[in-house]
Design a protein around this motif. Structure first.
Motif, PDB file in Angstrom:
ATOM      1  N   GLN A   1       6.296  15.396   1.315  1.00  0.00           N
ATOM      2  CA  GLN A   1       5.437  14.211   1.349  1.00  0.00           C
ATOM      3  C   GLN A   1       4.022  14.546   0.893  1.00  0.00           C
ATOM      4  O   GLN A   1       3.437  13.831   0.084  1.00  0.00           O
ATOM      5  CB  GLN A   1       5.397  13.637   2.759  1.00  0.00           C
ATOM      6  CG  GLN A   1       6.696  12.970   3.181  1.00  0.00           C
ATOM      7  CD  GLN A   1       6.592  12.484   4.618  1.00  0.00           C
ATOM      8  OE1 GLN A   1       6.042  11.413   4.878  1.00  0.00           O
ATOM      9  NE2 GLN A   1       7.084  13.278   5.555  1.00  0.00           N
ATOM     10  N   GLN A   2       3.473  15.649   1.403  1.00  0.00           N
ATOM     11  CA  GLN A   2       2.123  16.032   1.021  1.00  0.00           C
ATOM     12  C   GLN A   2       2.049  16.404  -0.458  1.00  0.00           C
ATOM     13  O   GLN A   2       1.010  16.236  -1.098  1.00  0.00           O
ATOM     14  CB  GLN A   2       1.648  17.185   1.902  1.00  0.00           C
ATOM     15  CG  GLN A   2       1.418  16.774   3.343  1.00  0.00           C
ATOM     16  CD  GLN A   2       1.051  17.937   4.240  1.00  0.00           C
ATOM     17  OE1 GLN A   2       0.573  18.970   3.770  1.00  0.00           O
ATOM     18  NE2 GLN A   2       1.270  17.784   5.539  1.00  0.00           N
ATOM     19  N   GLY A   3       3.157  16.898  -1.001  1.00  0.00           N
ATOM     20  CA  GLY A   3       3.216  17.214  -2.422  1.00  0.00           C
ATOM     21  C   GLY A   3       3.540  16.019  -3.298  1.00  0.00           C
ATOM     22  O   GLY A   3       3.642  16.152  -4.524  1.00  0.00           O
ATOM     23  N   LEU A   4       3.684  14.829  -2.679  1.00  0.00           N
ATOM     24  CA  LEU A   4       3.985  13.586  -3.394  1.00  0.00           C
ATOM     25  C   LEU A   4       5.290  13.661  -4.179  1.00  0.00           C
ATOM     26  O   LEU A   4       5.404  13.132  -5.284  1.00  0.00           O
ATOM     27  CB  LEU A   4       2.821  13.174  -4.305  1.00  0.00           C
ATOM     28  CG  LEU A   4       1.510  12.852  -3.578  1.00  0.00           C
ATOM     29  CD1 LEU A   4       0.446  12.374  -4.571  1.00  0.00           C
ATOM     30  CD2 LEU A   4       1.721  11.801  -2.500  1.00  0.00           C
ATOM     31  N   TRP A   5       6.290  14.292  -3.584  1.00  0.00           N
ATOM     32  CA  TRP A   5       7.645  14.268  -4.133  1.00  0.00           C
ATOM     33  C   TRP A   5       8.452  13.129  -3.500  1.00  0.00           C
ATOM     34  O   TRP A   5       9.170  12.412  -4.193  1.00  0.00           O
ATOM     35  CB  TRP A   5       8.357  15.593  -3.860  1.00  0.00           C
ATOM     36  CG  TRP A   5       7.669  16.795  -4.413  1.00  0.00           C
ATOM     37  CD1 TRP A   5       6.930  17.715  -3.728  1.00  0.00           C
ATOM     38  CD2 TRP A   5       7.649  17.215  -5.786  1.00  0.00           C
ATOM     39  NE1 TRP A   5       6.445  18.677  -4.578  1.00  0.00           N
ATOM     40  CE2 TRP A   5       6.874  18.402  -5.849  1.00  0.00           C
ATOM     41  CE3 TRP A   5       8.203  16.722  -6.960  1.00  0.00           C
ATOM     42  CZ2 TRP A   5       6.654  19.090  -7.041  1.00  0.00           C
ATOM     43  CZ3 TRP A   5       7.990  17.402  -8.144  1.00  0.00           C
ATOM     44  CH2 TRP A   5       7.221  18.575  -8.183  1.00  0.00           C
ATOM     45  N   LEU A   6       8.315  12.974  -2.177  1.00  0.00           N
ATOM     46  CA  LEU A   6       9.059  11.960  -1.434  1.00  0.00           C
ATOM     47  C   LEU A   6       8.101  11.011  -0.733  1.00  0.00           C
ATOM     48  O   LEU A   6       6.943  11.347  -0.469  1.00  0.00           O
ATOM     49  CB  LEU A   6       9.961  12.615  -0.380  1.00  0.00           C
ATOM     50  CG  LEU A   6      11.063  13.555  -0.863  1.00  0.00           C
ATOM     51  CD1 LEU A   6      11.893  14.040   0.331  1.00  0.00           C
ATOM     52  CD2 LEU A   6      11.952  12.890  -1.901  1.00  0.00           C
TER      53      LEU A   6
ATOM     54  N   LEU B   1      -3.418   4.993   4.627  1.00  0.00           N
ATOM     55  CA  LEU B   1      -2.988   3.831   3.858  1.00  0.00           C
ATOM     56  C   LEU B   1      -3.876   3.800   2.620  1.00  0.00           C
ATOM     57  O   LEU B   1      -5.110   3.822   2.733  1.00  0.00           O
ATOM     58  CB  LEU B   1      -3.163   2.545   4.667  1.00  0.00           C
ATOM     59  CG  LEU B   1      -2.318   2.432   5.942  1.00  0.00           C
ATOM     60  CD1 LEU B   1      -2.789   1.244   6.774  1.00  0.00           C
ATOM     61  CD2 LEU B   1      -0.846   2.290   5.603  1.00  0.00           C
ATOM     62  N   VAL B   2      -3.263   3.762   1.430  1.00  0.00           N
ATOM     63  CA  VAL B   2      -4.016   3.855   0.182  1.00  0.00           C
ATOM     64  C   VAL B   2      -3.754   2.619  -0.665  1.00  0.00           C
ATOM     65  O   VAL B   2      -2.594   2.223  -0.859  1.00  0.00           O
ATOM     66  CB  VAL B   2      -3.621   5.121  -0.615  1.00  0.00           C
ATOM     67  CG1 VAL B   2      -4.449   5.231  -1.889  1.00  0.00           C
ATOM     68  CG2 VAL B   2      -3.787   6.374   0.240  1.00  0.00           C
ATOM     69  N   ALA B   3      -4.814   2.014  -1.168  1.00  0.00           N
ATOM     70  CA  ALA B   3      -4.668   0.877  -2.078  1.00  0.00           C
ATOM     71  C   ALA B   3      -3.904   1.318  -3.323  1.00  0.00           C
ATOM     72  O   ALA B   3      -4.144   2.406  -3.853  1.00  0.00           O
ATOM     73  CB  ALA B   3      -6.047   0.342  -2.459  1.00  0.00           C
ATOM     74  N   LEU B   4      -2.996   0.478  -3.811  1.00  0.00           N
ATOM     75  CA  LEU B   4      -2.132   0.873  -4.930  1.00  0.00           C
ATOM     76  C   LEU B   4      -2.913   1.088  -6.217  1.00  0.00           C
ATOM     77  O   LEU B   4      -2.494   1.890  -7.065  1.00  0.00           O
ATOM     78  CB  LEU B   4      -1.038  -0.173  -5.140  1.00  0.00           C
ATOM     79  CG  LEU B   4      -0.003  -0.276  -4.016  1.00  0.00           C
ATOM     80  CD1 LEU B   4       1.096  -1.263  -4.396  1.00  0.00           C
ATOM     81  CD2 LEU B   4       0.608   1.082  -3.680  1.00  0.00           C
TER      82      LEU B   4
ATOM     83  N   VAL C   1       0.860  -1.182   0.000  1.00  0.00           N
ATOM     84  CA  VAL C   1       0.000   0.000   0.000  1.00  0.00           C
ATOM     85  C   VAL C   1       0.897   1.233   0.000  1.00  0.00           C
ATOM     86  O   VAL C   1       2.103   1.146   0.258  1.00  0.00           O
ATOM     87  CB  VAL C   1      -0.930   0.055   1.246  1.00  0.00           C
ATOM     88  CG1 VAL C   1      -1.831  -1.160   1.326  1.00  0.00           C
ATOM     89  CG2 VAL C   1      -0.115   0.211   2.529  1.00  0.00           C
ATOM     90  N   TYR C   2       0.301   2.385  -0.281  1.00  0.00           N
ATOM     91  CA  TYR C   2       1.000   3.662  -0.103  1.00  0.00           C
ATOM     92  C   TYR C   2       0.645   4.203   1.274  1.00  0.00           C
ATOM     93  O   TYR C   2      -0.492   4.074   1.729  1.00  0.00           O
ATOM     94  CB  TYR C   2       0.570   4.674  -1.167  1.00  0.00           C
ATOM     95  CG  TYR C   2       1.060   6.071  -0.865  1.00  0.00           C
ATOM     96  CD1 TYR C   2       2.350   6.461  -1.216  1.00  0.00           C
ATOM     97  CD2 TYR C   2       0.254   6.981  -0.201  1.00  0.00           C
ATOM     98  CE1 TYR C   2       2.817   7.731  -0.904  1.00  0.00           C
ATOM     99  CE2 TYR C   2       0.705   8.255   0.103  1.00  0.00           C
ATOM    100  CZ  TYR C   2       1.989   8.620  -0.243  1.00  0.00           C
ATOM    101  OH  TYR C   2       2.443   9.873   0.076  1.00  0.00           O
ATOM    102  N   TYR C   3       1.634   4.812   1.938  1.00  0.00           N
ATOM    103  CA  TYR C   3       1.393   5.420   3.247  1.00  0.00           C
ATOM    104  C   TYR C   3       1.903   6.854   3.241  1.00  0.00           C
ATOM    105  O   TYR C   3       3.067   7.107   2.915  1.00  0.00           O
ATOM    106  CB  TYR C   3       2.122   4.627   4.343  1.00  0.00           C
ATOM    107  CG  TYR C   3       2.034   5.243   5.724  1.00  0.00           C
ATOM    108  CD1 TYR C   3       0.862   5.156   6.472  1.00  0.00           C
ATOM    109  CD2 TYR C   3       3.124   5.899   6.294  1.00  0.00           C
ATOM    110  CE1 TYR C   3       0.777   5.702   7.734  1.00  0.00           C
ATOM    111  CE2 TYR C   3       3.049   6.455   7.558  1.00  0.00           C
ATOM    112  CZ  TYR C   3       1.874   6.355   8.275  1.00  0.00           C
ATOM    113  OH  TYR C   3       1.803   6.898   9.527  1.00  0.00           O
ATOM    114  N   GLY C   4       1.031   7.791   3.567  1.00  0.00           N
ATOM    115  CA  GLY C   4       1.445   9.189   3.622  1.00  0.00           C
ATOM    116  C   GLY C   4       0.280  10.066   4.035  1.00  0.00           C
ATOM    117  O   GLY C   4      -0.869   9.620   4.100  1.00  0.00           O
TER     118      GLY C   4
END
Length: 329
Positions: free
Chosen positions: A226-231, A150-153, A138-141
């Motif tokens: 992280q919130q900007g989905l860079w890292l 937690l987000v399903a891929l 999953v993605y976590y952020g």
């Protein structure tokens, strides 16, 4: 989006998720003023006899808020995340979002225990929110309101399209030049582009921010990235010392980022709203605007698209609640 340092403090819960408006805050106001002509023409759909209680019960089942359906391990947790699309870890969103801790506890709004380190439910939730992302399941952020999800891929590309659009990692300099990225965040991205992944101490050394006085500035910049989905935080290491490992998001999830870059914003909005209501069962347009930070016209267009495809029933009257509701078909 920077997380804590391994301490299990009580999350700032937002109260019960079962208020009128379905955990969506206050109930929609009933206006005494004359409705506009466009509103008069909108048909009121039947909710197939569903009452407020039956909708709440269905949401409880979807959110695993019952002992018989609670999450008991990694396989169950992954299935749960995929079913609801995304969930919080411990925080209870007032808008009504699935929560992993509630699913593990098997009940809504569990109380934070006095000795959390000895609580089995909290221990399992903590373990799952570490292991699922570390194994790239999953993605976590912190994607919503600065809270970790937690987000399903299969859903993550839609979130990427909403946040980054068609941008790639190298476009951080464009954001910096446009004044949308801080100087510290740009320096961190410079270091990460040169070498990735990196552990926290190594990264702080590379941007000359090891001094304790610079900790807050570093963490603010990491939250921004992280919130900007860079890292993305790709690992939590506990031995020999506690540390995070960071990576470029497009290096960690290359296929999902590529899919997100191909999605139109309109498609992404509809995708996120459909998956959310599939798990949450019911909502309102106003709640969707508030939860996802979207423009009201974007939400309205997505709702109409989902109605045309029979994925959602709109303008539903629900016995026991005022106003009109959106219910997943």
């Amino acid at each position: 989006m920077v997380n804590g340092h391994g301490d299990r403090r009580e999350p700032q819960a937002a109260g019960s998720t079962d208020s009128v408006d379905g955990g969506l805050g206050e109930a929609p106001a009933v206006s005494s003023s004359r409705p506009r002509a466009a509103e008069v023409r909108r048909p009121v759909e039947n909710s197939n006899g569903m009452t407020a209680q039956s909708l709440r019960s269905l949401r409880d089942r979807r959110f695993r808020r019952s002992p018989a359906h609670r999450v008991q391990g990694e396989r169950g947790a992954l299935t749960f995340v995929r079913e609801v699309g995304f969930c919080s870890t411990f925080y209870r969103f007032p808008e009504g979002v699935a929560c992993l801790w509630e699913a593990v506890a098997g009940r809504a709004n569990p109380r934070w225990p006095r000795h959390s380190h000895h609580d089995a439910g909290i221990g399992l939730t903590w373990e799952l929110k570490d292991t699922l992302p570390a194994r790239k399941r999953v993605y976590y952020g912190k994607l919503l309101k600065g809270r970790p999800l937690l987000v399903a891929l299969d859903l993550f590309p839609a979130f990427y399209a909403l946040v980054r659009g068609r941008q790639r990692a190298r476009d951080y300099r464009v954001e910096y030049q446009a004044g949308r990225l801080s100087h510290t965040a740009r320096r961190i991205m410079d270091a990460m582009i040169r070498e990735h992944p990196q552990y926290t101490r190594e990264l702080r050394a590379n941007v000359f921010m090891l001094e304790p006085a610079k900790t807050r500035g570093f963490e603010r910049a990491m939250a921004e990235l992280q919130q900007g989905l860079w890292l993305v935080k790709s690992e939590e290491r506990y031995e020999p010392t506690f540390s995070y490992r960071w990576d470029l998001l497009e290096a960690w999830l290359p296929e999902e980022v590529a899919q997100g870059r191909r999605l139109s914003r309109e498609t992404a909005v509809a995708c996120v709203i459909e998956r959310y209501t599939r798990g949450a069962v019911f909502t309102t347009e106003r709640a969707l605007v508030r939860l996802f930070g979207l423009a009201s016209d974007e939400v309205a267009r997505a709702v109409m698209t989902l109605r045309r495809t029979n994925a959602m029933r709109t303008d539903c009257a629900v016995e026991g609640w005022p106003g009109r509701w959106l219910i997943h078909a």
